[in-house]
Design a protein around this motif. Structure first.
Motif, PDB file in Angstrom:
ATOM      1  N   ALA A 223       0.817  -1.208   0.000  1.00  6.50           N
ATOM      2  CA  ALA A 223       0.000   0.000   0.000  1.00  6.50           C
ATOM      3  C   ALA A 223       0.850   1.256   0.000  1.00  6.50           C
ATOM      4  CB  ALA A 223      -0.941   0.001   1.204  1.00  6.50           C
ATOM      5  N   GLY A 224       2.061   1.182   0.550  1.00  2.28           N
ATOM      6  CA  GLY A 224       2.927   2.358   0.563  1.00  2.28           C
ATOM      7  C   GLY A 224       3.207   2.886  -0.821  1.00  2.28           C
ATOM      8  N   ASP A 225       3.270   2.007  -1.803  1.00  2.00           N
ATOM      9  CA  ASP A 225       3.453   2.440  -3.191  1.00  2.00           C
ATOM     10  C   ASP A 225       2.113   2.627  -3.890  1.00  2.00           C
ATOM     11  OD1 ASP A 225       6.185   2.446  -3.003  1.00  2.00           O
ATOM     12  OD2 ASP A 225       6.430   0.434  -3.843  1.00  2.00           O
ATOM     13  N   TYR A 226       1.216   1.645  -3.722  1.00  2.00           N
ATOM     14  CA  TYR A 226      -0.025   1.647  -4.487  1.00  2.00           C
ATOM     15  C   TYR A 226      -0.916   2.820  -4.119  1.00  2.00           C
ATOM     16  CZ  TYR A 226      -4.207  -0.264  -6.733  1.00  2.00           C
ATOM     17  OH  TYR A 226      -5.304  -0.454  -7.535  1.00  2.00           O
ATOM     18  N   HIS A 227      -0.936   3.178  -2.839  1.00  2.00           N
ATOM     19  CA  HIS A 227      -1.780   4.282  -2.393  1.00  2.00           C
ATOM     20  C   HIS A 227      -0.996   5.563  -2.109  1.00  2.00           C
ATOM     21  CE1 HIS A 227      -5.398   1.916  -2.175  1.00  2.00           C
ATOM     22  NE2 HIS A 227      -4.845   1.045  -1.356  1.00  2.00           N
ATOM     23  N   ASP A 228       0.206   5.437  -1.536  1.00  2.00           N
ATOM     24  CA  ASP A 228       0.905   6.608  -1.002  1.00  2.00           C
ATOM     25  C   ASP A 228       2.081   7.076  -1.834  1.00  2.00           C
ATOM     26  OD1 ASP A 228      -0.865   6.348   1.051  1.00  2.00           O
ATOM     27  OD2 ASP A 228       0.554   5.485   2.463  1.00  2.00           O
ATOM     28  N   ALA A 229       2.498   6.324  -2.838  1.00  2.00           N
ATOM     29  CA  ALA A 229       3.634   6.689  -3.688  1.00  2.00           C
ATOM     30  C   ALA A 229       4.902   6.954  -2.874  1.00  2.00           C
ATOM     31  CB  ALA A 229       3.277   7.917  -4.540  1.00  2.00           C
ATOM     32  N   ARG A 230       5.145   6.158  -1.857  1.00  2.00           N
ATOM     33  CA  ARG A 230       6.269   6.428  -0.962  1.00  2.00           C
ATOM     34  C   ARG A 230       7.620   6.162  -1.632  1.00  2.00           C
ATOM     35  NH1 ARG A 230       4.742   7.477   4.262  1.00  2.00           N
ATOM     36  NH2 ARG A 230       2.533   7.097   4.721  1.00  2.00           N
ATOM     37  N   GLN A 231       7.747   5.033  -2.331  1.00  2.00           N
ATOM     38  CA  GLN A 231       9.026   4.769  -2.985  1.00  2.00           C
ATOM     39  C   GLN A 231       9.256   5.744  -4.123  1.00  2.00           C
ATOM     40  OE1 GLN A 231      11.511   2.456  -2.048  1.00  2.00           O
ATOM     41  NE2 GLN A 231      12.579   3.825  -3.454  1.00  2.00           N
ATOM     42  N   ALA A 232       8.188   6.111  -4.828  1.00  2.00           N
ATOM     43  CA  ALA A 232       8.327   7.120  -5.877  1.00  2.00           C
ATOM     44  C   ALA A 232       8.839   8.421  -5.277  1.00  2.00           C
ATOM     45  CB  ALA A 232       6.975   7.338  -6.563  1.00  2.00           C
ATOM     46  N   ALA A 233       8.324   8.826  -4.127  1.00  2.00           N
ATOM     47  CA  ALA A 233       8.774  10.062  -3.485  1.00  2.00           C
ATOM     48  C   ALA A 233      10.258   9.973  -3.122  1.00  2.00           C
ATOM     49  CB  ALA A 233       7.935  10.345  -2.247  1.00  2.00           C
ATOM     50  N   ALA A 234      10.680   8.811  -2.618  1.00  3.46           N
ATOM     51  CA  ALA A 234      12.093   8.660  -2.244  1.00  3.46           C
ATOM     52  C   ALA A 234      12.989   8.807  -3.461  1.00  3.46           C
ATOM     53  CB  ALA A 234      12.303   7.303  -1.579  1.00  3.46           C
ATOM     54  N   TRP A 235      12.587   8.246  -4.597  1.00  2.78           N
ATOM     55  CA  TRP A 235      13.423   8.333  -5.795  1.00  2.78           C
ATOM     56  C   TRP A 235      13.334   9.712  -6.453  1.00  2.78           C
ATOM     57  CZ3 TRP A 235      12.022   2.723  -7.594  1.00  2.78           C
ATOM     58  CH2 TRP A 235      12.942   1.830  -7.043  1.00  2.78           C
ATOM     59  N   TYR A 236      12.155  10.364  -6.380  1.00  4.43           N
ATOM     60  CA  TYR A 236      12.093  11.750  -6.876  1.00  4.43           C
ATOM     61  C   TYR A 236      13.005  12.653  -6.037  1.00  4.43           C
ATOM     62  CZ  TYR A 236       8.033  10.850  -9.899  1.00  4.43           C
ATOM     63  OH  TYR A 236       7.181  10.399 -10.891  1.00  4.43           O
ATOM     64  N   GLU A 237      13.011  12.423  -4.729  1.00  7.00           N
ATOM     65  CA  GLU A 237      13.887  13.202  -3.847  1.00  7.00           C
ATOM     66  C   GLU A 237      15.349  12.970  -4.194  1.00  7.00           C
ATOM     67  OE1 GLU A 237      14.509  16.025  -1.609  1.00  7.00           O
ATOM     68  OE2 GLU A 237      12.580  15.234  -0.923  1.00  7.00           O
ATOM     69  N   LYS A 238      15.700  11.725  -4.467  1.00  6.56           N
ATOM     70  CA  LYS A 238      17.077  11.407  -4.832  1.00  6.56           C
ATOM     71  C   LYS A 238      17.440  12.053  -6.157  1.00  6.56           C
ATOM     72  CE  LYS A 238      20.914   9.098  -4.027  1.00  6.56           C
ATOM     73  NZ  LYS A 238      21.768   9.427  -2.850  1.00  6.56           N
ATOM     74  N   ALA A 239      16.519  12.022  -7.113  1.00  6.65           N
ATOM     75  CA  ALA A 239      16.771  12.641  -8.411  1.00  6.65           C
ATOM     76  C   ALA A 239      16.988  14.141  -8.251  1.00  6.65           C
ATOM     77  CB  ALA A 239      15.601  12.361  -9.358  1.00  6.65           C
ATOM     78  N   ARG A 240      16.166  14.799  -7.448  1.00  3.98           N
ATOM     79  CA  ARG A 240      16.315  16.234  -7.239  1.00  3.98           C
ATOM     80  C   ARG A 240      17.644  16.538  -6.555  1.00  3.98           C
ATOM     81  NH1 ARG A 240      12.209  19.956  -3.620  1.00  3.98           N
ATOM     82  NH2 ARG A 240      13.128  18.721  -1.944  1.00  3.98           N
ATOM     83  N   GLU A 241      18.026  15.728  -5.619  1.00  3.98           N
ATOM     84  CA  GLU A 241      19.271  15.937  -4.880  1.00  3.98           C
ATOM     85  C   GLU A 241      20.494  15.865  -5.796  1.00  3.98           C
ATOM     86  OE1 GLU A 241      21.790  13.067  -1.938  1.00  3.98           O
ATOM     87  OE2 GLU A 241      19.660  13.307  -1.464  1.00  3.98           O
TER      88      GLU A 241
END
Length: 822
Positions: free
Chosen positions: A719-737
């Motif tokens: 559910a962390g990915d399917y509903h909350d996009a948590r892993q996507a957020a972690a990788w977007y943060e890494k990309a921005r960094e």
């Protein structure tokens, strides 16, 4: 189901325990089964079949529309008894009720001339041979067949009310007069007299001459002893006539008498009582005895779906030995099952959600009612006025179990000798005993798995027996109609036990593999049903079991199941579950395992699992139900879109194996090409984001989708990915960094804002409708949440001059509202 699901309400007995929606699941699953819409372990036919149609149900007017007695069989038996001479009731039934117009003509010719031959199928019919030798019986049969078309015209069905054909009332009145004359002629022959009188009453009734219909009953039928079913049938005609001449209370009273005396007309009489709808006091004014008063109260009480102690106590006071007492008691127990299992403190959290009762019966009221029914059960047992007082003890034990009072339940059961009980009550005793012993699984007590297995094997035997009988009755009946049969009680008991008690226990203890086995065990009938040989595992099991396997099994559980399938099951539960693993390893298994690895971002392991799929394996793509041609919806997981809706789908297919390879390649490139790692992380993030419920590629990690997945969390391990996009957020943060490009960083920040938006959800479907649509003067709570999005502030502060920011403000209304806030 591989299509977008229409927003429809469907019940899943297991969904609430693990998906957060016990009684309602917004999905394209099965329609609610009127015989299985709440978890029940107390069989509603324990008291017998005489009043089974009036068992508790909250989804339809009656539990069963079929009469508990067969009018044709009863009449055939009466004819056979009258004729004697070794006439078989089955032959009466075949000649009177199982013929077509051509056969009827042949029978008439045979009886009238004695020379015309009978069809081969009836040449040895003992009834027709007896009619040929009995002039009076033959004349009655021929007269009844002459009148029959007029009676059938009066019951021409639904279309008759919209396109009525004029009734031949003149012929009906002639026939009625002839029948009365024949009743007078045979006034000293009760069998012939009542049947001719019945024909007369029927013809007058259908011709609209209600006064003569009542007169015929009073003159020729009323004094006939109530040893023939036709007296009740005729009384139905009189009651209907009185209703039409303005005597509704007396009509309802007479219908109540038929309700009591004639099981073959019981449902019809019950409906008429309620269609008349007059105050109970007016009906009771006509009653002649306590038994009649008890029947009236019961017939009216059977309509009450709310908790009802008054009717039960009243009927018991008036007629303590009546089968109505047991039927009403079981109804109240079944009502409490639906309330207590959804709302008691024990079940809260496990069975929460938007149930059929939606809080209409508070837990305190249901518990208080249970105490009142327990008191009644004790009285029933102590008085011994009811023929089987042990019913009160078994029912009381079950109510204590519902209230989580297992010591009291065990003590009550221990005081009974199962061998002295009727077969049905003994079966109910064993079921309650099973439930009490199974409670040890949910406590610190050591569970007697061997004893549970023994009792569950008994339950499986009962389930197999009733399924075999049901299959013999069903013949070529469609699958859904077969599984919805009202009398699959042991099948439902087993399904409820495995799916609603045993599987939740295993899930709570962290053993998802055993929970999966419990779900399969519940589906033994589906696994072995005709036509299942050679089909994949998931296509052979029920929707609820398949959904559990598709949504609840992480890689570790699937790996454990795979080891059990190949190496054997080293567990105390092996005698119960081990035989189910024989054909587990196949395409469905490898697809499930590969999908589970996708959900946990183990893309290399996912590729290895998908590589074991057979060449012919293929999952259908979801389609757009609302498009003209139902076009396939292909995933396009690596796009960047400012708005999630309308979804932008791909133009070519992408398999799960292809997605796993693409994601693994991106992970490899991060290590091989660190200078472009920001871009690779961004693409990885897109891939995970788009496989969420809000993306265009949800089908790569989910087997089902509904629009409510965007707003209501499912209890999934992913559910962390399917509903909350948590892993996507972690990788977007890494990309921005890793990037210094303002435009790219603005894009990353906006995607982080979108991920942040996904953290908002409603706790239930009810809350979604109450909060998401019924704003009144209140602002949309999701909009309020969006206006506190910290990434919107970062976009405005740090990237307000970028082209991407300007485009986002134009397209995203939430961002625009944030920028233009007062």
């Amino acid at each position: 189901m591989h299509r977008f699901r229409k927003l429809s309400i469907a019940f899943s007995a297991f969904a609430g325990a693990f998906f957060g929606e016990i009684a309602l699941n917004i999905a394209c699953g099965p329609e609610p089964d009127p015989y299985d819409y709440y978890v029940s372990y107390f069989h509603n036919n324990v008291a017998g079949d005489g009043y089974a149609p009036f068992s508790f149900t909250d989804l339809r007017f009656l539990y069963d529309e079929e009469e508990p007695g067969s009018e044709s069989r009863i009449n055939s038996a009466e004819w056979a008894e009258y004729l004697g001479e070794a006439v078989r009731p089955a032959d009466v039934h075949a000649a009177m009720y199982r013929t077509d117009a051509a056969t009827d003509s042949a029978i008439r010719a045979f009886l009238e001339t004695q020379a015309a031959p009978l069809p081969d199928s009836l040449s040895e019919n003992t009834y027709l041979q007896a009619l040929a030798r009995n002039k009076n019986a033959r004349a009655l049969y021929l007269f009844a067949k002459t009148a029959e078309p007029h009676a059938l015209a009066a019951h021409a069905g639904y279309d008759h009310y919209w396109n009525p054909e004029p009734r031949d009332t003149a012929s009906m009145n002639v026939l009625a007069a002839q029948a009365e004359a024949l009743a007078r002629q045979h006034r000293k022959a009760p069998f012939l007299r009542i049947r001719y009188a019945y024909q007369a009453a029927r013809m007058y009734h259908y011709a609209g001459d209600y006064a003569n219909c009542v007169r015929i009953y009073d003159r020729w039928i009323d004094e006939v002893p109530a040893t023939t079913a036709l007296k009740g049938w005729a009384l139905m005609l009189k009651a209907g006539a009185l209703r039409r001449v303005g005597e509704p209370a007396e009509a309802a009273y007479l219908f109540a008498n038929v309700f009591s005396s004639n099981p073959e007309r019981r449902v019809q009489a019950y409906k008429n009582i309620h269609y008349i709808d007059v105050p109970v006091e007016e009906i009771l004014a006509h009653a002649q005895s306590d038994n009649e008063r008890a029947t009236i109260h019961a017939a009216l009480g059977f309509r009450n779906a709310d908790l009802d102690t008054a009717t039960l106590k009243t009927v018991y006071r008036l007629a303590p030995g009546s089968p109505l007492v047991a039927t009403l008691l079981v109804r109240e127990v079944n009502k409490l099952e639906s309330r207590l299992t959804e709302q008691s403190p024990y079940y809260q959290g496990r069975w929460g959600g938007w149930g059929f009762y939606d809080g209409s019966t508070p837990a305190s009221a249901a518990q208080a009612h249970a105490r009142a029914i327990i008191g009644f059960c004790r009285q029933l047992s102590a008085d011994a006025a009811y023929p089987e007082p042990a019913l009160g003890t078994v029912a009381e034990a079950y109510l204590h179990w519902l209230l989580h009072e297992d010591t009291e339940a065990a003590a009550l059961l221990g005081g009974l000798a199962p061998g002295t009980l009727s077969p049905r009550l003994a079966d109910q005793y064993r079921t309650v005993d099973l439930l009490v012993r199974a409670r040890a699984l949910e406590t610190s007590q050591p569970a007697d798995v061997a004893r549970l297995t023994e009792t569950l094997n008994w339950l499986d035997t009962k389930r197999s027996e009733e399924l075999r009988e049901a299959m013999e009755r069903a013949g070529d009946e469609p699958g859904y109609a077969f599984w919805a049969q009202k009398d699959l009680r042991f099948t439902r008991t087993a399904t409820n036990f495995y799916q609603s008690l045993l599987a939740p226990h295993f899930m709570a203890s962290g053993d998802t593999a055993l929970a999966a086995m419990a779900m399969l065990k519940a589906d033994i009938p589906s696994l072995g049903h005709a036509g299942s040989a050679g089909k994949s595992l998931l296509s052979r099991i029920s929707w609820s079991a398949a959904t559990f396997w598709q949504e609840q099994l992480p890689p570790t559980a699937l790996e454990q199941l795979g080891r059990w399938a190949t190496e054997g099951m080293d567990s105390p539960w092996a005698p119960l579950f081990g035989s189910l693993l024989g054909d587990l390893i196949g395409d469905d298994y490898w697809d499930l395992l590969g999908t589970a690895y996708l959900r946990t971002h183990a893309y290399g392991a996912a590729s290895r699992a998908f590589a074991k799929l057979s060449p012919q394996f293929q999952r259908e793509s979801p389609v757009d139900w609302y498009g003209g041609e139902e076009q396939p919806l292909y995933p396009d997981p690596f796009i960047t879109a400012i708005n999630d809706y309308p979804k932008r789908f791909g133009g070519t297919p992408l398999t799960k194996a292809g997605f796993a390879k693409a994601m693994a390649d991106l992970q490899r490139r991060i290590a091989e090409d660190p200078g472009n790692a920001a871009s690779y992380y961004f693409q990885l993030a897109n891939g995970v984001y788009q496989t969420g419920a809000f993306g265009n590629a949800w089908q790569l990690i989910s087997y089902h989708w509904t629009s409510t997945h965007n707003y209501i969390r499912g209890n999934y391990y992913y559910a962390g990915d399917y509903h909350d996009a948590r892993q996507a957020a972690a990788w977007y943060e890494k990309a921005r960094e890793l990037s210094k490009d303002p435009e790219f960083r603005a894009k990353c920040t906006f995607m982080l804002a979108k991920c942040e938006q996904k953290r908002y959800s409603y706790p239930s479907l009810k809350a979604y409708y109450d909060g998401g649509f019924s704003y009144g003067n209140r602002p949309d709570p999701f909009w309020l949440f969006s206006q506190r999005n910290r990434y919107f502030g970062e976009l405005e502060t740090h990237y307000g001059n970028t082209a991407f920011f300007q485009a986002a403000v134009r397209e995203c209304t939430y961002l625009a509202d944030f920028i233009n806030r007062p």
